[in-house]
Design an enzyme around this catalytic site. Structure first.
Site, PDB file in Angstrom:
ATOM      1  N   ASP A   1      31.357  43.088  34.093  1.00  0.00           N
ATOM      2  CA  ASP A   1      32.788  42.844  34.321  1.00  0.00           C
ATOM      3  C   ASP A   1      33.416  42.245  33.068  1.00  0.00           C
ATOM      4  O   ASP A   1      33.596  41.032  32.968  1.00  0.00           O
ATOM      5  CB  ASP A   1      32.966  41.909  35.526  1.00  0.00           C
ATOM      6  CG  ASP A   1      34.438  41.673  35.845  1.00  0.00           C
ATOM      7  OD1 ASP A   1      35.298  42.360  35.246  1.00  0.00           O
ATOM      8  OD2 ASP A   1      34.724  40.814  36.695  1.00  0.00           O
TER       9      ASP A   1
ATOM     10  N   LYS B   1      36.309  43.542  32.122  1.00  0.00           N
ATOM     11  CA  LYS B   1      37.704  43.954  32.351  1.00  0.00           C
ATOM     12  C   LYS B   1      38.270  44.610  31.096  1.00  0.00           C
ATOM     13  O   LYS B   1      39.271  44.174  30.517  1.00  0.00           O
ATOM     14  CB  LYS B   1      38.572  42.786  32.806  1.00  0.00           C
ATOM     15  CG  LYS B   1      38.116  42.255  34.152  1.00  0.00           C
ATOM     16  CD  LYS B   1      39.080  41.295  34.785  1.00  0.00           C
ATOM     17  CE  LYS B   1      38.518  40.737  36.064  1.00  0.00           C
ATOM     18  NZ  LYS B   1      37.287  39.903  35.880  1.00  0.00           N
ATOM     19  N   LEU B   2      37.626  45.694  30.710  1.00  0.00           N
ATOM     20  CA  LEU B   2      37.986  46.376  29.465  1.00  0.00           C
ATOM     21  C   LEU B   2      39.428  46.858  29.522  1.00  0.00           C
ATOM     22  O   LEU B   2      39.884  47.370  30.547  1.00  0.00           O
ATOM     23  CB  LEU B   2      37.037  47.558  29.244  1.00  0.00           C
ATOM     24  CG  LEU B   2      35.553  47.170  29.206  1.00  0.00           C
ATOM     25  CD1 LEU B   2      34.666  48.404  29.207  1.00  0.00           C
ATOM     26  CD2 LEU B   2      35.274  46.302  27.988  1.00  0.00           C
TER      27      LEU B   2
ATOM     28  N   ILE C   1      37.495  52.760  21.985  1.00  0.00           N
ATOM     29  CA  ILE C   1      36.840  51.441  22.036  1.00  0.00           C
ATOM     30  C   ILE C   1      36.232  51.213  23.417  1.00  0.00           C
ATOM     31  O   ILE C   1      35.085  50.775  23.530  1.00  0.00           O
ATOM     32  CB  ILE C   1      37.853  50.310  21.706  1.00  0.00           C
ATOM     33  CG1 ILE C   1      38.432  50.506  20.299  1.00  0.00           C
ATOM     34  CG2 ILE C   1      37.217  48.931  21.859  1.00  0.00           C
ATOM     35  CD1 ILE C   1      37.421  50.419  19.177  1.00  0.00           C
TER      36      ILE C   1
ATOM     37  N   PRO D   1      37.056  40.802  45.261  1.00  0.00           N
ATOM     38  CA  PRO D   1      36.758  39.418  44.903  1.00  0.00           C
ATOM     39  C   PRO D   1      37.784  38.467  45.512  1.00  0.00           C
ATOM     40  O   PRO D   1      38.885  38.889  45.886  1.00  0.00           O
ATOM     41  CB  PRO D   1      36.903  39.430  43.373  1.00  0.00           C
ATOM     42  CG  PRO D   1      37.956  40.461  43.113  1.00  0.00           C
ATOM     43  CD  PRO D   1      37.904  41.467  44.241  1.00  0.00           C
TER      44      PRO D   1
ATOM     45  N   ALA E   1      35.236  30.642  47.357  1.00  0.00           N
ATOM     46  CA  ALA E   1      35.875  29.601  46.526  1.00  0.00           C
ATOM     47  C   ALA E   1      37.380  29.801  46.388  1.00  0.00           C
ATOM     48  O   ALA E   1      38.135  28.842  46.259  1.00  0.00           O
ATOM     49  CB  ALA E   1      35.218  29.564  45.151  1.00  0.00           C
ATOM     50  N   GLN E   2      37.847  31.042  46.421  1.00  0.00           N
ATOM     51  CA  GLN E   2      39.293  31.284  46.277  1.00  0.00           C
ATOM     52  C   GLN E   2      40.007  31.279  47.628  1.00  0.00           C
ATOM     53  O   GLN E   2      41.210  31.537  47.701  1.00  0.00           O
ATOM     54  CB  GLN E   2      39.541  32.606  45.536  1.00  0.00           C
ATOM     55  CG  GLN E   2      39.062  32.583  44.081  1.00  0.00           C
ATOM     56  CD  GLN E   2      39.296  33.898  43.377  1.00  0.00           C
ATOM     57  OE1 GLN E   2      40.390  34.469  43.408  1.00  0.00           O
ATOM     58  NE2 GLN E   2      38.252  34.413  42.735  1.00  0.00           N
TER      59      GLN E   2
ATOM     60  N   GLY F   1      31.167  34.590  44.245  1.00  0.00           N
ATOM     61  CA  GLY F   1      30.552  33.848  43.153  1.00  0.00           C
ATOM     62  C   GLY F   1      30.214  32.436  43.555  1.00  0.00           C
ATOM     63  O   GLY F   1      29.193  32.156  44.193  1.00  0.00           O
ATOM     64  N   ARG F   2      31.143  31.491  43.224  1.00  0.00           N
ATOM     65  CA  ARG F   2      30.838  30.064  43.352  1.00  0.00           C
ATOM     66  C   ARG F   2      30.429  29.629  44.749  1.00  0.00           C
ATOM     67  O   ARG F   2      29.623  28.704  44.892  1.00  0.00           O
ATOM     68  CB  ARG F   2      32.042  29.236  42.878  1.00  0.00           C
ATOM     69  CG  ARG F   2      32.249  29.313  41.375  1.00  0.00           C
ATOM     70  CD  ARG F   2      33.639  28.928  40.991  1.00  0.00           C
ATOM     71  NE  ARG F   2      34.638  29.891  41.484  1.00  0.00           N
ATOM     72  CZ  ARG F   2      35.942  29.727  41.363  1.00  0.00           C
ATOM     73  NH1 ARG F   2      36.416  28.625  40.782  1.00  0.00           N
ATOM     74  NH2 ARG F   2      36.778  30.645  41.816  1.00  0.00           N
TER      75      ARG F   2
HETATM   76  O1  3DU Z   1      35.852  32.969  42.833  1.00  0.00           O
HETATM   77  P1  3DU Z   1      34.416  33.327  42.744  1.00  0.00           P
HETATM   78  O2  3DU Z   1      33.525  32.282  42.163  1.00  0.00           O
HETATM   79  O3  3DU Z   1      33.892  33.874  44.061  1.00  0.00           O
HETATM   80  O4  3DU Z   1      34.272  34.535  41.687  1.00  0.00           O
HETATM   81  C1  3DU Z   1      35.038  35.685  41.775  1.00  0.00           C
HETATM   82  C2  3DU Z   1      34.652  36.665  40.705  1.00  0.00           C
HETATM   83  O5  3DU Z   1      35.470  37.821  40.824  1.00  0.00           O
HETATM   84  C3  3DU Z   1      34.827  36.167  39.284  1.00  0.00           C
HETATM   85  O6  3DU Z   1      33.777  36.749  38.520  1.00  0.00           O
HETATM   86  C4  3DU Z   1      36.152  36.737  38.838  1.00  0.00           C
HETATM   87  O7  3DU Z   1      36.180  37.046  37.457  1.00  0.00           O
HETATM   88  C5  3DU Z   1      36.226  38.033  39.631  1.00  0.00           C
HETATM   89  N1  3DU Z   1      37.596  38.463  39.951  1.00  0.00           N
HETATM   90  C6  3DU Z   1      38.431  37.708  40.726  1.00  0.00           C
HETATM   91  O8  3DU Z   1      38.041  36.613  41.189  1.00  0.00           O
HETATM   92  C7  3DU Z   1      39.721  38.188  41.010  1.00  0.00           C
HETATM   93  C8  3DU Z   1      40.154  39.373  40.508  1.00  0.00           C
HETATM   94  O9  3DU Z   1      41.347  39.815  40.790  1.00  0.00           O
HETATM   95  C9  3DU Z   1      39.290  40.111  39.711  1.00  0.00           C
HETATM   96  C10 3DU Z   1      38.025  39.632  39.457  1.00  0.00           C
END
Ligand code: 3DU
Length: 232
Positions: free
Chosen positions: A78, A80-81, A87, A184, A188-189, A207-208
């Site tokens: 990830d 996010k290119l 490139i 995602p 945590a979000q 993730g977290r």
């Molecule tokens: O919040 P978390 O720790 O569950 O991680 C979420 C992951 O998803 C993190 O790697 C972030 O870069 C990715 N992500 C988003 O959270 C939201 C987006 O819109 C795109 C990617």
């Protein structure tokens, strides 16, 4: 379409893609993520590594992690290119050489026409960011165009924030059943596990909530249980 991600997901009955960004202060990141994956790898279909992992473990550390677990984990890069096509293609080629199965790119540049990347018998699955979990982004007003563009490029799927169920439904409507929707924002979000799947996503990226949990395995087991088993 990624048959490998679906295959692993069906075998493990998991719709989780684990985001490895976080590691505890003072712990060697490679060591921490390796022991985490040894502990919970059977509960995750995919693992997502981005710039945090690359910058803390280095390219060789990332290669080692991917090599060690890629037998039964689908790895997504990830970064996010978002660049000109040449490139993006050359970075994607190197990502494939590192052993990744898939990579995430931004769609908003609208710079691409042919992005397919292969090496030997392998090819890289590409996922476009169609919608972000931030509360409001410029991309929100262009969701349909971004989804149409993802369809024209024949991508494996799209990333759509778990907190935007309307965008997930729209992505499913426009891209059909074959495209993979990765969401995602769970944990945590603030989005409850299962909410994005209920809206039509295939996988939840977490993730977290897991990686920083005092008991990652128990947390993951709860998340996996909150999902309907994969139907593919
Ligand atoms: O919040 P978390 O720790 O569950 O991680 C979420 C992951 O998803 C993190 O790697 C972030 O870069 C990715 N992500 C988003 O959270 C939201 C987006 O819109 C795109 C990617």
């Amino acid at each position: 379409m990624s048959s490998r991600l679906r295959k692993i997901s069906a075998e493990k009955r998991s719709r989780v893609v684990l985001a490895l960004d976080y590691h505890p202060h003072g712990r060697d990141p490679l060591d921490f993520w390796s022991s985490l994956l040894s502990d919970v790898g059977d509960l995750v279909a995919g693992v997502k590594l981005g710039l945090p992992a690359l910058l803390s473990a280095g390219v060789e550390g990332v290669r080692e992690l991917v090599e060690s677990f890629s037998g039964d984990v689908y790895f997504i890069a990830d970064f996010k290119l978002a660049d000109i096509e040449d490139i993006v293609r050359s970075v994607a080629q190197r990502v494939l050489s590192l052993g990744f199965d898939g990579a995430i790119l931004h769609l908003f540049p609208l710079c691409y026409s042919r992005l397919s990347v292969r090496e030997g018998g392998r090819s890289l699955d590409l996922y476009g960011v169609a919608s972000m979990s931030c509360s409001s982004t410029l991309m929100d007003a262009h969701l349909d165009e971004l989804l149409d563009y993802a369809a024209r490029l024949g991508l494996a799927g799209v990333v759509v924030g778990a907190n935007k169920p309307g965008a997930i439904r729209r992505a499913r409507e426009k891209l059909g059943p074959q495209a993979l929707i990765l969401s995602p924002g769970v944990g945590a979000q603030g989005v409850e596990p299962g909410a994005a799947i209920a809206a039509g996503a295939d996988f939840e990226i977490v993730g977290r909530a897991v990686v920083a949990s005092p008991s990652p395995r128990a947390t993951l087991e709860k998340i996996v249980k909150s999902h309907p088993p994969p139907g593919w």
